[in-house]
Design an enzyme around this catalytic site. Structure first.
Site, PDB file in Angstrom:
ATOM      1  N   GLU A  42       0.845  -1.202   0.000  1.00 32.02           N
ATOM      2  CA  GLU A  42       0.000   0.000   0.000  1.00 32.02           C
ATOM      3  C   GLU A  42       0.883   1.256   0.000  1.00 32.02           C
ATOM      4  OE1 GLU A  42      -2.836   0.943  -0.768  1.00 32.02           O
ATOM      5  OE2 GLU A  42      -4.202   0.958   0.936  1.00 32.02           O
ATOM      6  N   THR A  68      -4.303   8.579  -4.559  1.00 32.26           N
ATOM      7  CA  THR A  68      -4.332   8.676  -3.098  1.00 32.26           C
ATOM      8  C   THR A  68      -3.201   9.584  -2.592  1.00 32.26           C
ATOM      9  OG1 THR A  68      -5.288   6.489  -2.939  1.00 32.26           O
ATOM     10  CG2 THR A  68      -4.236   7.320  -0.963  1.00 32.26           C
TER      11      THR A  68
HETATM   12  N1  HSE Z   1      -7.229   6.475   4.663  1.00 34.05           N
HETATM   13  C1  HSE Z   1      -6.696   6.617   3.352  1.00 34.05           C
HETATM   14  C2  HSE Z   1      -6.947   8.029   2.887  1.00 34.05           C
HETATM   15  C3  HSE Z   1      -7.376   5.646   2.432  1.00 34.05           C
HETATM   16  O1  HSE Z   1      -8.068   8.511   3.063  1.00 34.05           O
HETATM   17  O2  HSE Z   1      -6.036   8.654   2.360  1.00 34.05           O
HETATM   18  C4  HSE Z   1      -6.949   5.735   1.022  1.00 34.05           C
HETATM   19  O3  HSE Z   1      -7.683   4.827   0.272  1.00 34.05           O
END
Ligand code: HSE
Length: 315
Positions: free
Chosen positions: A137, A189
């Site tokens: 990730e 992201t």
């Molecule tokens: N918690 C992470 C974010 C998840 O919101 O950046 C990304 O899928």
């Protein structure tokens, strides 16, 4: 936390690994909900030491370089954690979801890759799988956040209760319909994290803390309307809305069609709503609103909470 050195105990493993909704309203970087579908299918076969080959079957462009592909990268990290740095394997990945759509595509592949390797090695320790998957990730998003990977691995509703101690709380959610809308735009992201403020106000922190406490209570009570009532957030959604044109209109349309609650999936652009026997109407209203407000097409589906990554076969 390496495990004891192990030999490859099996020759081939096939794992299915599901989509997830990270944050799930107020739980930024902590909450995750596993979805029943879609899933990635990862198949791994042991090979000559040091030789790693990756084949990707996907509509979108996904790297097949073993150091850039999150599934093979996580599988290699898993092998390293088990004292097998030179492991060789061939991996075949059938993507069931679009990268950058906000439903945990990289986490699904990371968990699938790590679990497939753990299965070949005969390792059952899910904490090690979680660790290896989080490294995959990180390769994509630039941060080792555990919310998507925990939900994909363990299934149900998960909360990262203590990141340093890797303490994950797992709650079996009630059954409910989740409408998911995936706008035809990509949100990375990494970028969606960069735009977040480094500091938030005390009032916003208290707001999210209160909602998150309510959400956890509602999950354990298995009360669907109450769960949906806590789907609000002041840490990430207000800032990320700018990356998802039409968000407010889609939310209004979902609520107007009778949804119980609505929010952004992970870092977006996915949007999801909890329906109450009216998933078809909610879905139509959301997709129409997105087109009307922002001129953006989408794909959409209705699913339910899922049980997590699964070893489909081992030989
Ligand atoms: N918690 C992470 C974010 C998840 O919101 O950046 C990304 O899928």
């Amino acid at each position: 936390m390496p495990c004891q050195e192990l030999e490859m105990r099996y020759n081939r493993a096939v794992v299915s690994s599901p989509a997830t909704i990270a944050n799930f309203g107020p739980g930024f970087d902590s909450f995750g909900l596993c979805l029943e579908s879609p899933v990635d299918l990862i198949s791994i076969k042991s090979g000559k030491p040091g030789s790693v080959q990756v084949k990707v079957n996907a509509k979108d462009s996904i790297p097949s370089d073993p150091d850039k592909n999150t599934a093979s990268y996580s599988a290699s990290r898993m092998a390293e954690l088990c004292g097998h740095p030179d492991v060789g394997f061939t991996m075949s990945i059938r993507k069931g979801m679009r990268p950058g759509s906000g439903i945990g595509s990289s986490a699904a592949s990371s968990v699938g890759g790590a679990l497939a390797m753990a299965s070949l090695l005969g390792v059952r320790d899910k904490v090690l799988v979680l660790e290896a998957a989080a490294m995959g990730e990180e390769l994509i998003s630039g941060a080792r956040h555990f919310d998507n990977v925990a939900a994909a691995l363990y299934g149900g509703f998960t909360a990262v209760a203590d990141l340093e101690k890797r303490k994950i709380i797992r709650v079996k959610p009630p059954v409910f319909d989740i409408v998911v809308v995936l706008p035809e735009i990509e949100v990375e992201t990494r970028k969606a994290r960069e735009i977040l403020p480094r500091q938030i106000s005390l009032a916003d922190a208290v707001h999210n803390l209160s909602l998150a406490s309510g959400m956890m209570h509602a999950m354990t009570k298995r009360d669907v309307p109450e769960i949906a009532s806590y789907l609000d957030d002041r840490i990430s959604v207000p800032y990320r809305k700018s990356l998802v044109p039409g968000f407010d209109s889609v939310r209004d349309a979902a609520m107007g069609a009778g949804a119980l609650g609505m929010s952004l999936g992970g870092s977006g652009p996915a949007m999801f709503a909890i329906a109450d026997g009216n998933a078809a109407e909610v879905r139509t209203s959301m997709t129409k609103a997105l087109k009307k407000a922002a001129g953006i097409g989408c794909s959409s589906f209705v699913t339910r909470p899922g049980a997590g990554a699964k070893l489909e076969s081992l030989s």
